[in-house]
Design a protein around this motif. Structure first.
Motif, short mmCIF file in Angstrom:
data_model
loop_
_atom_site.label_atom_id
_atom_site.label_comp_id
_atom_site.label_asym_id
_atom_site.label_seq_id
_atom_site.Cartn_x
_atom_site.Cartn_y
_atom_site.Cartn_z
N SER A 19 -12.79 -12.02 16.50
CA SER A 19 -12.91 -10.76 17.09
C SER A 19 -14.27 -10.98 17.92
N VAL A 20 -14.30 -10.08 19.08
CA VAL A 20 -15.63 -10.01 19.98
C VAL A 20 -16.14 -8.86 19.54
N GLU A 21 -17.56 -8.52 19.47
CA GLU A 21 -18.05 -7.62 19.15
C GLU A 21 -17.81 -6.45 20.28
N ALA A 22 -17.57 -5.24 19.77
CA ALA A 22 -17.21 -4.13 20.62
C ALA A 22 -17.97 -4.01 21.89
N LEU B 61 -15.64 -16.58 24.86
CA LEU B 61 -15.36 -15.06 24.98
C LEU B 61 -14.15 -14.82 25.87
N ALA B 62 -14.34 -15.44 27.08
CA ALA B 62 -13.67 -15.38 27.93
C ALA B 62 -11.90 -16.02 27.50
N ALA B 63 -11.83 -17.01 27.02
CA ALA B 63 -10.51 -17.59 26.17
C ALA B 63 -10.15 -16.61 25.29
N LYS B 64 -10.79 -15.63 24.66
CA LYS B 64 -10.06 -14.95 23.94
C LYS B 64 -9.74 -13.62 24.70
#
Length: 225
Positions: free
Chosen positions: A114-117, A142-145
C-alpha cells in the motif's frame, strides 16, 4: 512564464530508512541551478524502523519521517498534508529505502504494498492534472502501484554486481507496467503520463554518474511543467 514551482517529497534522512541523501541533494542542486522554486514535504508519520547506518542493523528508536526529513531540508520542510496542487507545477520524489518503508510498504509486501495516504493523494492529483512527476532510484515503484500501465525505468532488469536490485523491474512488470532498460545516466519519459524516471543508486555507480542521471530527470521534469 515565471519560476517553475516544484514539490519534493522526502521520506526521512538516510539511505537505509529514509531518503537517499546524495539523490536528494542532487535534486536540490539541479532544481536550484534551473531557477526553480522548491518546497520540500514529508508525511507526518513514524518511520517503519530506524537503522544504524554504520552496522546496517535496526535499532529500538522511534523517529518521525517529517522530523528526520528536516535534516536534509535544513528545517524548511512542510507536512505533506499541506501540499496544494494548484500552487505547484511538478512533483519529484528522490529514492532511498524510506520510499519502500515509509512512503509505502513495498519493502515488506512488494507489489502487494500500500502507499501512505498523503503520498498516494499527491501522486494521484499530479497525475490527474497532467503535471509532471519525476522519480529516481526505488521511487518509481510508487507510480507502478498507482498509475496503471505506466512506463518506467529502475535501470536494468537483469541482476548483477552493477544492478543488485534488478528484480524490482519484474515486480513492476507484474503490476502491468512497461519497464525500459536504461543506463544510470539516462532517463525514460512516459509522455502520456508525464512521468520521468531514472535509476540513480539502483545502479552500483560512481557518485557523479548518479548526479548526472538525476540532473537529466530534473531537466525533463521542468521541460514538461
Amino acid at each position: 512564464m515565471g519560476k517553475k514551482r516544484v514539490a519534493v517529497i522526502l521520506s526521512g534522512c538516510g539511505v537505509y530508512d529514509g531518503s537517499e541523501v546524495h539523490e536528494s541533494s542532487a535534486v536540490m542542486v539541479h532544481l536550484s541551478r534551473a531557477g526553480a522554486e522548491v518546497q520540500l514535504y514529508a508525511p507526518n508519520v513514524n518511520q517503519m524502523h530506524v537503522v544504524n547506518h554504520l552496522t546496517g542493523q535496526p535499532t529500538e528508536e522511534v523517529r518521525n519521517v517529517l522530523v528526520e526529513s528536516g535534516r536534509i531540508a535544513r528545517g524548511n520542510v512542510k507536512d505533506l498534508a499541506e501540499l496544494r496542487i494548484n500552487d505547484t507545477d511538478a512533483l519529484i520524489i528522490p529514492g532511498g529505502f524510506g520510499v519502500a518503508k515509509n512512503l509505502s510498504s513495498w519493502a515488506v509486501k512488494g507489489k502487494e504494498c500500500s502507499v501512505e495516504a498523503s503520498v498516494e493523494s499527491a501522486i494521484k492529483k499530479f497525475h490527474a492534472t497532467k503535471k509532471p512527476i519525476g522519480l529516481c532510484c526505488i521511487s518509481p515503484v510508487l507510480a507502478a502501484k498507482l498509475i496503471p500501465r505506466c512506463e518506467l525505468t529502475v535501470g536494468y532488469d537483469t541482476e548483477c554486481d552493477k544492478w543488485p536490485y534488478a528484480k524490482t523491474a519484474q515486480a513492476m512488470i507484474d503490476l502491468g507496467c512497461k519497464h525500459v532498460n536504461k543506463h544510470v545516466n539516462e532517463i525514460h519519459v512516459d509522455k502520456q503520463n508525464k512521468l520521468v524516471t531514472t535509476s540513480a543508486f539502483m545502479c552500483n555507480a560512481a557518485f557523479h554518474e548518479i548526479f548526472d542521471g538525476v540532473g537529466e530527470m530534473v531537466k525533463e521534469v521542468l521541460k514538461l511543467a
